[in-house]
Design an enzyme around this catalytic site. Sequence first.
Site, PDB file in Angstrom:
ATOM      1  N   CYS A 177      33.991  60.069  91.457  1.00 38.66           N
ATOM      2  CA  CYS A 177      35.211  60.341  92.230  1.00 38.66           C
ATOM      3  C   CYS A 177      35.415  59.392  93.407  1.00 38.66           C
ATOM      4  O   CYS A 177      36.357  58.604  93.403  1.00 38.66           O
ATOM      5  CB  CYS A 177      35.168  61.772  92.746  1.00 38.66           C
ATOM      6  SG  CYS A 177      35.195  62.965  91.409  1.00 38.66           S
TER       7      CYS A 177
HETATM    8  N1  LIG Z   1      32.559  65.094  88.083  1.00 34.34           N
HETATM    9  C1  LIG Z   1      33.104  65.504  89.203  1.00 34.34           C
HETATM   10  O1  LIG Z   1      32.409  65.821  90.148  1.00 34.34           O
HETATM   11  C2  LIG Z   1      34.610  65.608  89.352  1.00 34.34           C
HETATM   12  C3  LIG Z   1      35.122  66.323  90.440  1.00 34.34           C
HETATM   13  C4  LIG Z   1      36.487  66.438  90.570  1.00 34.34           C
HETATM   14  C5  LIG Z   1      37.328  65.807  89.658  1.00 34.34           C
HETATM   15  N2  LIG Z   1      36.807  65.095  88.618  1.00 34.34           N
HETATM   16  C6  LIG Z   1      37.737  64.474  87.685  1.00 34.34           C
HETATM   17  O2  LIG Z   1      37.776  65.272  86.507  1.00 34.34           O
HETATM   18  C7  LIG Z   1      37.979  64.446  85.354  1.00 34.34           C
HETATM   19  C8  LIG Z   1      36.870  64.696  84.343  1.00 34.34           C
HETATM   20  O3  LIG Z   1      35.653  64.267  84.920  1.00 34.34           O
HETATM   21  P1  LIG Z   1      34.241  64.764  84.392  1.00 34.34           P
HETATM   22  O4  LIG Z   1      33.280  64.400  85.464  1.00 34.34           O
HETATM   23  O5  LIG Z   1      34.303  66.175  83.934  1.00 34.34           O
HETATM   24  O6  LIG Z   1      34.042  63.812  83.117  1.00 34.34           O
HETATM   25  P2  LIG Z   1      32.890  63.931  82.015  1.00 34.34           P
HETATM   26  O7  LIG Z   1      32.694  62.562  81.501  1.00 34.34           O
HETATM   27  O8  LIG Z   1      31.736  64.705  82.540  1.00 34.34           O
HETATM   28  O9  LIG Z   1      33.538  64.833  80.888  1.00 34.34           O
HETATM   29  C9  LIG Z   1      34.648  64.450  80.159  1.00 34.34           C
HETATM   30  C10 LIG Z   1      34.555  65.034  78.766  1.00 34.34           C
HETATM   31  O10 LIG Z   1      35.778  64.725  78.110  1.00 34.34           O
HETATM   32  C11 LIG Z   1      35.500  64.401  76.761  1.00 34.34           C
HETATM   33  N3  LIG Z   1      36.622  63.654  76.232  1.00 34.34           N
HETATM   34  C12 LIG Z   1      36.964  62.363  76.429  1.00 34.34           C
HETATM   35  N4  LIG Z   1      38.111  62.078  75.787  1.00 34.34           N
HETATM   36  C13 LIG Z   1      38.512  63.212  75.185  1.00 34.34           C
HETATM   37  C14 LIG Z   1      39.632  63.557  74.395  1.00 34.34           C
HETATM   38  N5  LIG Z   1      40.582  62.676  74.094  1.00 34.34           N
HETATM   39  N6  LIG Z   1      39.723  64.807  73.923  1.00 34.34           N
HETATM   40  C15 LIG Z   1      38.763  65.719  74.216  1.00 34.34           C
HETATM   41  N7  LIG Z   1      37.691  65.467  74.973  1.00 34.34           N
HETATM   42  C16 LIG Z   1      37.568  64.223  75.458  1.00 34.34           C
HETATM   43  C17 LIG Z   1      34.197  63.636  76.830  1.00 34.34           C
HETATM   44  O11 LIG Z   1      33.541  63.627  75.595  1.00 34.34           O
HETATM   45  C18 LIG Z   1      33.450  64.441  77.908  1.00 34.34           C
HETATM   46  O12 LIG Z   1      32.658  65.471  77.341  1.00 34.34           O
HETATM   47  C19 LIG Z   1      38.040  63.013  85.871  1.00 34.34           C
HETATM   48  O13 LIG Z   1      39.375  62.671  86.092  1.00 34.34           O
HETATM   49  C20 LIG Z   1      37.323  63.100  87.192  1.00 34.34           C
HETATM   50  O14 LIG Z   1      37.754  62.108  88.092  1.00 34.34           O
HETATM   51  C21 LIG Z   1      35.456  64.996  88.434  1.00 34.34           C
END
Ligand SMILES: NC(=O)c1ccc[n+]([C@@H]2O[C@H](COP(=O)([O-])OP(=O)(O)OC[C@H]3O[C@@H](n4cnc5c(N)ncnc54)[C@H](O)[C@@H]3O)[C@@H](O)[C@H]2O)c1
Length: 472
Positions: free
Chosen positions: A280
């Site tokens: 992030c």
């Molecule tokens: N990790 C954090 O602490 C956090 C906090 C706040 C916001 N975010 C935001 O949330 C969003 C997700 O982040 P995350 O950390 O959960 O990512 P992540 O990589 O942990 O998880 C994403 C998941 O999405 C899946 N994926 C990818 N493309 C896909 C599709 N087309 N259809 C279905 N599944 C799909 C992946 O296989 C993965 O399991 C990002 O935009 C991130 O910036 C993350």
Amino acid sequence: MSTDREVLPVGELLALIDNRTSVAGVVGLGYVGLPLAVESARSGYRTLGYDVLPQVVDGINRGTSHILDVPSPLLAKYVEAGLITATPDASRLRECDTISICVPTPLSKTKDPDLSFVMQATRTVAESLRPGQLIILESTTFPGTTRDVVLPVLEETGLKAGQDFFLCFSPERVDPGNAVWTTRNTPKVIGGITPTCIEVAGAFYSRIFDTVVPVESAEAAELVKVYENTFRMINIALVNELAQVCERLGVDVWDVIEAAATKPFGFMKFTPGPGLGGHCIPLDPHYLAWKMKTLQYRTRMIEVASEINADMPQYVVRKAADALNHEGKSLSGSRILILGVAYKKDIDDLRESPALDIIRLLQEKGADVAFHDPFCTVIRDDGHTTIRGLPMHSLPLTRAVLASADLVVVVTDHTTVDYQFVADQAPLVLDTRGALRSITGQACVIGLSGAVEHPGERQQPRRTWAEVTATT
Ligand SMILES: NC(=O)c1ccc[n+]([C@@H]2O[C@H](COP(=O)([O-])OP(=O)(O)OC[C@H]3O[C@@H](n4cnc5c(N)ncnc54)[C@H](O)[C@@H]3O)[C@@H](O)[C@H]2O)c1
């Protein structure tokens, strides 16, 4: 006729949400999606998670969590009760009344937003879009994404937002590893394409989250998230600069921070460190900067702050060279143990971790680098890093390992590490997090601002030329 279409989907959907018979879909079951799925199930909604990775789907259906904040027994409880199911079959999204999209939003190599995951997920959702569905984008992104990027793809189906289906942006604010502020009790901001969209999303999320904060538009909600993380990134840059100011002034940065933090108003404490990490803080401000560039506005604060933070791994390596120099050694040929490689304490996430840059830079200087991390036990080749010798495995934190390191660099201050043991066994420590500030042992401890915090009990002063020649 058109009145029916306007009234029917929203009324039906609100009723389903209200009596907990709506089915909640979650697209992307990672750090954000899986905790959201669990909270949705905890609130009594049957929840269907869709992910493109078969191992993620299989693990969840076995009740095995791959996310540290989601304990497997809790997940297993909801899976066994039929409240959480994961699927690799996108067509099943049609079963869902609400769909929260939680896919990654990384940066491209040129630091531009990479919306390919959001686009792919949106196209998938569009394929099974039906009247009466609520779609909520959770992925962090620049203002305008929901309306200008997601909405047109969904409306290509012929269905209209605010009338046939409902579209909102609601930023995920989860702080992995934070036991106090969790997915459920962190207030949830929602902005919609129309007022009806906000109403429907508010009705759903107010049953899952303790507090819901509606804002006037999807753009406002998108900006809330990137503003929050830009605020954090800029303040981290400021305190990292303070550490370098303190080094030149010969002042202990922690002394200054702790004293400043006694001011009961108008000050918020940030702590210096080896650089930014995670999915992030290092990325999100660039989403805003990119968007503003398209509007001919240069976000100067973001540029300067990014530069300061990006330089921190280099700064740490310079401090490591100074610390070894202090002992009459060089980086080249020294055995250096990196203590903590996760991007922040008490989590197992290596993404964008400054430790990876520090290891690479130390290796480039000829150091023999190993690491210990109780959470991240292996660093694998992810195709991006140029660290040599991958996979690298965490060494046990034993007396022998600590004693044989020329330098221990505390990069991540995991709370489970016994820092007294480190101070007692290691000869020399560079502490980038202030983890050993109140600990004395045999080690010579050098802080980020450069002060020798604890000179070390066993430190032997080297003989001068005059002393050497006097005895020969
Ligand atoms: N990790 C954090 O602490 C956090 C906090 C706040 C916001 N975010 C935001 O949330 C969003 C997700 O982040 P995350 O950390 O959960 O990512 P992540 O990589 O942990 O998880 C994403 C998941 O999405 C899946 N994926 C990818 N493309 C896909 C599709 N087309 N259809 C279905 N599944 C799909 C992946 O296989 C993965 O399991 C990002 O935009 C991130 O910036 C993350």
